[in-house]
Design a protein around this motif. Structure first.
Motif, PDB file in Angstrom:
ATOM      1  N   MET A 146     -10.310  32.784 -89.330  1.00 47.99           N
ATOM      2  CA  MET A 146      -9.788  33.902 -88.526  1.00 47.99           C
ATOM      3  C   MET A 146     -10.808  35.022 -88.514  1.00 47.99           C
ATOM      4  SD  MET A 146      -6.611  33.202 -87.629  1.00 47.99           S
ATOM      5  CE  MET A 146      -5.861  34.822 -87.457  1.00 47.99           C
ATOM      6  N   PRO A 147     -10.714  35.912 -87.520  1.00 47.34           N
ATOM      7  CA  PRO A 147     -11.648  37.036 -87.473  1.00 47.34           C
ATOM      8  C   PRO A 147     -11.310  38.121 -88.490  1.00 47.34           C
ATOM      9  CG  PRO A 147     -10.138  37.116 -85.618  1.00 47.34           C
ATOM     10  CD  PRO A 147      -9.826  35.863 -86.357  1.00 47.34           C
ATOM     11  N   THR A 148     -10.410  37.835 -89.432  1.00 45.70           N
ATOM     12  CA  THR A 148     -10.007  38.848 -90.396  1.00 45.70           C
ATOM     13  C   THR A 148      -9.757  38.187 -91.753  1.00 45.70           C
ATOM     14  OG1 THR A 148      -8.260  40.441 -90.950  1.00 45.70           O
ATOM     15  CG2 THR A 148      -7.587  38.526 -89.713  1.00 45.70           C
ATOM     16  N   THR A 149      -9.792  38.975 -92.832  1.00 49.08           N
ATOM     17  CA  THR A 149      -9.316  38.468 -94.112  1.00 49.08           C
ATOM     18  C   THR A 149      -7.822  38.783 -94.199  1.00 49.08           C
ATOM     19  OG1 THR A 149      -9.890  40.534 -95.178  1.00 49.08           O
ATOM     20  CG2 THR A 149     -11.520  38.761 -95.295  1.00 49.08           C
ATOM     21  N   TRP A 150      -7.181  38.412 -95.299  1.00 48.33           N
ATOM     22  CA  TRP A 150      -5.751  38.669 -95.496  1.00 48.33           C
ATOM     23  C   TRP A 150      -4.925  38.176 -94.316  1.00 48.33           C
ATOM     24  CZ3 TRP A 150      -3.555  40.387-100.018  1.00 48.33           C
ATOM     25  CH2 TRP A 150      -4.434  40.881-100.986  1.00 48.33           C
ATOM     26  N   VAL A 151      -4.911  36.862 -94.137  1.00 53.37           N
ATOM     27  CA  VAL A 151      -4.022  36.269 -93.134  1.00 53.37           C
ATOM     28  C   VAL A 151      -2.660  36.104 -93.815  1.00 53.37           C
ATOM     29  CG1 VAL A 151      -3.741  34.452 -91.417  1.00 53.37           C
ATOM     30  CG2 VAL A 151      -6.037  35.039 -92.253  1.00 53.37           C
ATOM     31  N   MET A 152      -1.787  37.086 -93.600  1.00 52.97           N
ATOM     32  CA  MET A 152      -0.559  37.197 -94.383  1.00 52.97           C
ATOM     33  C   MET A 152       0.609  36.413 -93.811  1.00 52.97           C
ATOM     34  SD  MET A 152      -1.226  41.152 -94.645  1.00 52.97           S
ATOM     35  CE  MET A 152      -0.054  41.783 -95.814  1.00 52.97           C
ATOM     36  N   ALA A 153       0.463  35.936 -92.566  1.00 55.14           N
ATOM     37  CA  ALA A 153       1.578  35.246 -91.921  1.00 55.14           C
ATOM     38  C   ALA A 153       1.089  33.989 -91.231  1.00 55.14           C
ATOM     39  CB  ALA A 153       2.223  36.167 -90.884  1.00 55.14           C
ATOM     40  N   CYS A 154       1.859  32.908 -91.359  1.00 53.50           N
ATOM     41  CA  CYS A 154       1.584  31.726 -90.567  1.00 53.50           C
ATOM     42  C   CYS A 154       2.884  30.960 -90.383  1.00 53.50           C
ATOM     43  CB  CYS A 154       0.513  30.851 -91.210  1.00 53.50           C
ATOM     44  SG  CYS A 154       0.934  30.194 -92.828  1.00 53.50           S
ATOM     45  N   ALA A 155       2.976  30.230 -89.267  1.00 57.42           N
ATOM     46  CA  ALA A 155       4.220  29.514 -88.978  1.00 57.42           C
ATOM     47  C   ALA A 155       3.971  28.356 -88.032  1.00 57.42           C
ATOM     48  CB  ALA A 155       5.244  30.465 -88.355  1.00 57.42           C
ATOM     49  N   TYR A 156       4.716  27.279 -88.245  1.00 53.61           N
ATOM     50  CA  TYR A 156       4.726  26.146 -87.332  1.00 53.61           C
ATOM     51  C   TYR A 156       5.733  26.393 -86.220  1.00 53.61           C
ATOM     52  CZ  TYR A 156       1.991  22.121 -88.927  1.00 53.61           C
ATOM     53  OH  TYR A 156       0.993  21.238 -89.192  1.00 53.61           O
TER      54      TYR A 156
ATOM     55  N   HIS B 227       3.381  17.778 -92.916  1.00 54.78           N
ATOM     56  CA  HIS B 227       2.261  18.718 -92.841  1.00 54.78           C
ATOM     57  C   HIS B 227       2.687  20.123 -93.266  1.00 54.78           C
ATOM     58  CE1 HIS B 227       0.798  15.424 -90.300  1.00 54.78           C
ATOM     59  NE2 HIS B 227      -0.415  15.836 -90.644  1.00 54.78           N
ATOM     60  N   ILE B 228       1.699  20.865 -93.758  1.00 52.84           N
ATOM     61  CA  ILE B 228       1.931  22.252 -94.166  1.00 52.84           C
ATOM     62  C   ILE B 228       0.808  23.102 -93.587  1.00 52.84           C
ATOM     63  CG2 ILE B 228       1.914  23.869 -96.131  1.00 52.84           C
ATOM     64  CD1 ILE B 228       3.137  21.667 -97.860  1.00 52.84           C
ATOM     65  N   VAL B 229       1.145  24.267 -93.029  1.00 52.79           N
ATOM     66  CA  VAL B 229       0.118  25.228 -92.644  1.00 52.79           C
ATOM     67  C   VAL B 229       0.107  26.310 -93.722  1.00 52.79           C
ATOM     68  CG1 VAL B 229       1.717  26.560 -91.160  1.00 52.79           C
ATOM     69  CG2 VAL B 229      -0.763  26.795 -90.846  1.00 52.79           C
ATOM     70  N   SER B 230      -1.100  26.743 -94.111  1.00 51.67           N
ATOM     71  CA  SER B 230      -1.195  27.824 -95.092  1.00 51.67           C
ATOM     72  C   SER B 230      -2.234  28.822 -94.638  1.00 51.67           C
ATOM     73  CB  SER B 230      -1.558  27.265 -96.468  1.00 51.67           C
ATOM     74  OG  SER B 230      -2.854  26.704 -96.432  1.00 51.67           O
ATOM     75  N   SER B 231      -2.073  30.058 -95.076  1.00 52.38           N
ATOM     76  CA  SER B 231      -3.047  31.098 -94.728  1.00 52.38           C
ATOM     77  C   SER B 231      -3.419  31.855 -95.986  1.00 52.38           C
ATOM     78  CB  SER B 231      -2.485  32.029 -93.670  1.00 52.38           C
ATOM     79  OG  SER B 231      -1.368  32.728 -94.164  1.00 52.38           O
ATOM     80  N   SER B 232      -4.624  32.449 -95.964  1.00 51.71           N
ATOM     81  CA  SER B 232      -5.185  32.975 -97.203  1.00 51.71           C
ATOM     82  C   SER B 232      -5.942  34.284 -96.995  1.00 51.71           C
ATOM     83  CB  SER B 232      -6.122  31.922 -97.802  1.00 51.71           C
ATOM     84  OG  SER B 232      -7.006  32.475 -98.732  1.00 51.71           O
ATOM     85  N   GLN B 233      -6.158  34.921 -98.128  1.00 53.16           N
ATOM     86  CA  GLN B 233      -6.966  36.144 -98.148  1.00 53.16           C
ATOM     87  C   GLN B 233      -8.407  35.853 -97.719  1.00 53.16           C
ATOM     88  OE1 GLN B 233      -7.729  37.369-102.082  1.00 53.16           O
ATOM     89  NE2 GLN B 233      -8.493  39.405-101.557  1.00 53.16           N
TER      90      GLN B 233
END
Lengths: 354, 70
Positions: A106-116, A80-86
């Motif tokens: 998310m309650p915001t745009t530009w989700v610049m960080a994500c981690a398992y 599996h991969i988690v990804s985040s986006s603008q």
């Protein structure tokens, strides 16, 4: 009438005396490092065989984000991969089937960080909301029901990672600090001050007992931190622009970096200096992400010119280019068992190479 | 006055950082590099992205065979 000579007067520190001492120490440090600079990496590697065949091909394309992919992380299950986006979304992918298992808004745009998290049962993300939020993963219910905000910076969250357990999260931020948070209580356990500009990337020392991590910043510096004391242990300079990505060599003895100055570099912790620069005259674009193959022989680097360059870390030459993305490569990561490479791009896709 | 105090504190932090870094034990680049080369050589055979897979069957991301037995 004799003066009391027993009173010890501590030397008075003035800005002038401190500045003078700092200048002196800088020269001494540079001298010491230069004295031990007895050979180049490429010269030592000269006797080694060149890498003349690489069979890495594009294997999967993950489509679903509506805007730039900004960050991604492999699950410990290597699938599996988690990804985040603008676009404000975080997606959990099954990279084998390319199916989306969760899509969280998310309650915001530009989700610049994500981690398992190391257990694979939890993901964290953050971005322009200045926060880091964790989501326990469950196939039975909406993952947003159990979301929990763990920490808040005074500027955007640029990167996050779990140091060795699901109980703590380490974050880097546009407020120029890094911070260690307790997931359960949301308490700030340690903060790391020293950078003079936005922290762009962090990476943990590979050893499980390791209590150090490295950070790269828009102040062009790379710092090594002690997680327990909050102190900077070592600093590395050399880059001429923002350091966008930092990554420990699998041996734990060196750090690779990628920068807007169009170079990747290798800094050795024990030699306390830069030992290699990976660049070519024809490369003028910045690097957003770097990662090593499991042996450390290959360094993958994602560039603003849409390519992934593969460097031979020892011979300091480019082995090959991976073409496919149609916009900047913003993130990349070798899978936990080293069998595959994932890359994310401003072209809204992620790709898996193996 | 506050400005002077904060500048002093800032310079003190910078100097103290350099004092700490000045006493770090260092090894020659030749030794550091030799150890990196040794680590890589000990792990190269397990590096699938470098040496490939013993057979494409063990590549978890291989393409599924396009032909099948009827």
């Amino acid at each position: 009438m004799s003066r009391d000579t027993n009173v010890k007067v501590s030397p008075i520190e003035t800005i002038e005396s401190l500045t003078k001492e700092a200048e002196h120490l800088k020269i001494k440090l540079e001298d010491e490092r230069q004295k031990l600079n007895d050979v180049t990496l490429a010269a030592v590697a000269d006797r080694l065989e060149i890498i003349n065949y690489m069979n890495v091909k594009p294997r999967r394309t993950l489509k679903g984000h509506q805007a730039k992919v900004l960050c991604s992380d492999w699950s410990p299950d290597k699938r599996h991969i988690v990804s985040s986006s603008q676009d404000g979304k975080m997606i959990i992918w099954d990279a084998f089937t390319t199916n989306k298992e969760h899509a969280v808004t998310m309650p915001t745009t530009w989700v610049m960080a994500c981690a398992y998290a190391p257990s694979g049962n939890l993901v964290a993300c953050g971005g322009l909301d200045n926060k880091v939020t964790v989501y326990p993963l469950s196939l039975d219910e909406d993952v947003t029901l159990k979301k929990k905000t763990v920490g808040t910076h005074t500027s955007y969250t640029s990167c996050c990672t779990f140091p060795n357990s699901d109980q703590q999260i380490l974050t880097g931020s546009g407020d120029s600090t890094c911070a260690l948070w307790d997931v359960e209580s949301g308490q700030l356990l340690q903060s790391f001050h020293g950078h003079a500009a936005d922290v762009m990337s962090i990476d943990l020392a590979p050893s499980e007992i390791g209590n150090t991590f490295v950070s790269g910043s828009c102040d062009k510096m790379v710092y090594l931190w002690d997680m327990r004391t909050g102190q900077c242990v070592q600093s590395f300079e050399g880059h001429e622009s923002d350091v966008n990505s930092v990554k420990f060599h699998p041996s734990g003895d060196a750090i690779a970096t990628g920068s807007d100055d169009a170079t990747c570099r290798l800094f050795d912790l024990r030699a306390d200096r830069e030992v290699a620069v990976y660049n070519k005259e024809s490369i003028i674009f910045g690097i957003n992400a770097v990662d090593f193959s499991v042996s450390g022989r290959l360094l993958f680097a994602g560039y603003n010119d849409y390519t992934v360059n593969v460097w031979d870390t020892l011979k300091c030459v480019r082995v090959c280019l991976l073409y496919g993305h149609e916009n900047r490569v913003s993130c990349l990561q070798v899978s936990p068992d080293g069998t595959a490479l994932s890359s994310g791009s401003w072209d809204c896709t992620l790709r898996v190479w193996a | 006055m506050d400005m002077v105090v904060s500048n002093l504190q800032q310079q003190r932090a910078v100097t103290e950082q350099l004092r700490r870094e000045a006493v770090i034990k260092r090894v020659p680049v030749s030794q550091a590099v030799a150890d990196i080369v040794k680590f890589i050589q000990e792990h190269e055979q397990d590096d699938c992205l470098l040496v490939g897979f013993s057979s494409q069957r063990v590549n978890p991301f291989r393409e599924k065979s396009s032909c099948s037995l009827l």
